[in-house]
Design an enzyme around this catalytic site. Sequence first.
Site, PDB file in Angstrom:
ATOM      1  N   ASP A   1       0.844  -1.206   0.000  1.00 10.94           N
ATOM      2  CA  ASP A   1       0.000   0.000   0.000  1.00 10.94           C
ATOM      3  C   ASP A   1       0.878   1.254   0.000  1.00 10.94           C
ATOM      4  O   ASP A   1       0.368   2.379  -0.039  1.00 10.94           O
ATOM      5  CB  ASP A   1      -1.005  -0.012   1.162  1.00 10.94           C
ATOM      6  CG  ASP A   1      -0.349  -0.124   2.517  1.00 10.94           C
ATOM      7  OD1 ASP A   1       0.893  -0.174   2.595  1.00 10.94           O
ATOM      8  OD2 ASP A   1      -1.091  -0.158   3.528  1.00 10.94           O
TER       9      ASP A   1
ATOM     10  N   LYS B   1      -1.372  -9.295   2.841  1.00 10.02           N
ATOM     11  CA  LYS B   1      -0.606  -8.860   4.016  1.00 10.02           C
ATOM     12  C   LYS B   1      -1.464  -7.894   4.826  1.00 10.02           C
ATOM     13  O   LYS B   1      -2.162  -7.056   4.258  1.00 10.02           O
ATOM     14  CB  LYS B   1       0.707  -8.191   3.607  1.00 10.02           C
ATOM     15  CG  LYS B   1       1.500  -7.643   4.799  1.00 10.02           C
ATOM     16  CD  LYS B   1       2.954  -7.345   4.464  1.00 10.02           C
ATOM     17  CE  LYS B   1       3.198  -6.018   3.809  1.00 10.02           C
ATOM     18  NZ  LYS B   1       2.757  -4.833   4.570  1.00 10.02           N
TER      19      LYS B   1
ATOM     20  N   GLU C   1      -1.504  -5.504   8.724  1.00  9.09           N
ATOM     21  CA  GLU C   1      -0.671  -4.905   9.771  1.00  9.09           C
ATOM     22  C   GLU C   1      -1.316  -5.108  11.137  1.00  9.09           C
ATOM     23  O   GLU C   1      -2.508  -4.821  11.309  1.00  9.09           O
ATOM     24  CB  GLU C   1      -0.497  -3.402   9.498  1.00  9.09           C
ATOM     25  CG  GLU C   1       0.261  -3.116   8.207  1.00  9.09           C
ATOM     26  CD  GLU C   1       0.490  -1.621   7.968  1.00  9.09           C
ATOM     27  OE1 GLU C   1       0.146  -0.809   8.854  1.00  9.09           O
ATOM     28  OE2 GLU C   1       1.012  -1.278   6.890  1.00  9.09           O
TER      29      GLU C   1
ATOM     30  N   GLU D   1       9.161  -4.215  10.547  1.00 14.16           N
ATOM     31  CA  GLU D   1       9.632  -2.930  10.015  1.00 14.16           C
ATOM     32  C   GLU D   1      10.222  -2.051  11.109  1.00 14.16           C
ATOM     33  O   GLU D   1       9.585  -1.813  12.144  1.00 14.16           O
ATOM     34  CB  GLU D   1       8.470  -2.210   9.304  1.00 14.16           C
ATOM     35  CG  GLU D   1       8.887  -0.871   8.712  1.00 14.16           C
ATOM     36  CD  GLU D   1       7.915  -0.307   7.689  1.00 14.16           C
ATOM     37  OE1 GLU D   1       6.936  -1.003   7.323  1.00 14.16           O
ATOM     38  OE2 GLU D   1       8.138   0.839   7.259  1.00 14.16           O
TER      39      GLU D   1
HETATM   40  O1  KIV Z   1       3.626  -1.152   1.633  1.00 13.31           O
HETATM   41  C1  KIV Z   1       4.818  -1.504   1.668  1.00 13.31           C
HETATM   42  O2  KIV Z   1       5.630  -1.201   0.777  1.00 13.31           O
HETATM   43  C2  KIV Z   1       5.263  -2.299   2.802  1.00 13.31           C
HETATM   44  C3  KIV Z   1       6.729  -2.579   2.922  1.00 13.31           C
HETATM   45  C4  KIV Z   1       7.440  -1.379   3.403  1.00 13.31           C
HETATM   46  C5  KIV Z   1       7.006  -3.754   3.760  1.00 13.31           C
HETATM   47  O3  KIV Z   1       4.482  -2.685   3.603  1.00 13.31           O
END
Ligand code: KIV
Length: 273
Positions: A53, A122, A124, A191
């Site tokens: 994102d 993915k 968070e 991160e």
């Molecule tokens: O959105 C993204 O690019 C990420 C990376 C920084 C892991 O989540």
Amino acid sequence: MSIHQSSNVKRITTHILQEMKNRGEKISMLTAYDFTMAGIVDTAGIDIILVGDSASNVMAGHETTLPITLDQMIYHATSVVRGVKRAFVVVDIPFGSYQGNSSEALRSAIRIMKESGGHAVKVEGGSEIKESVSRILSAGVPVMGHLGLTPQSIYKFGTYTVRAKEETEAQKLLDDAKILEDCGCFAIVLEKIPASLAKKVAESISIPIIGIGAGPHVDGQVLVVHDMLGITQEFQPRFLRQYADLRADMNKAVQNYIKDVKSKDFPNDQESY
Ligand code: KIV
């Protein structure tokens, strides 16, 4: 010879990623948001492509990752999938499309998988989104977790500085990593956290741990492709290694083009019909 010129291209799977961790082979991961960049990164042999994102920043020019929508993520992911033959494609579920309730999380994940052809999603967070993670996994969709500095929560943190330096936050991160592993996630991104903490996570958790600003003792590394190629230049964190200076090269090429057009050097006879 590029990886695609060999006769049979073997697709990366979650199983292969786990085997890589088990035998100590590091996993390479980069972002991509469009067909052309995905093709370049895939042909070079990357293991995982993340349709992050971060497209919200890099492609749309927003200050944060919050504004990007599910439809926009699906658009980017669909373009990336068309350009990829080998890499495992992970797609970020954007802010506001999974935190509220697990049914919405499942709906969002299914839309991404069905409409884009991506291979995994993915999300968070840890304990707060446990139900959503389990619900998505129960539908057979592989889930990658993301802990530490989670950009979708930037207004809660207030800054992009290193996370989990204090004992309480470090312990919560360790607990969250265990929760994500127990739920059945296939990997976790860490991160911007201390290298010593990331090492602890990678040693205590059996699934692959991919770091960005999390030091060398993890199972793989991820960077935003525009940052490591030097296309974006405002963003220069300590963890970023820049492998090219494409913004300067592109700027020079465009200036040369303008000069040739203005001077009537382009097109010449060989470039005309
Ligand atoms: O959105 C993204 O690019 C990420 C990376 C920084 C892991 O989540």
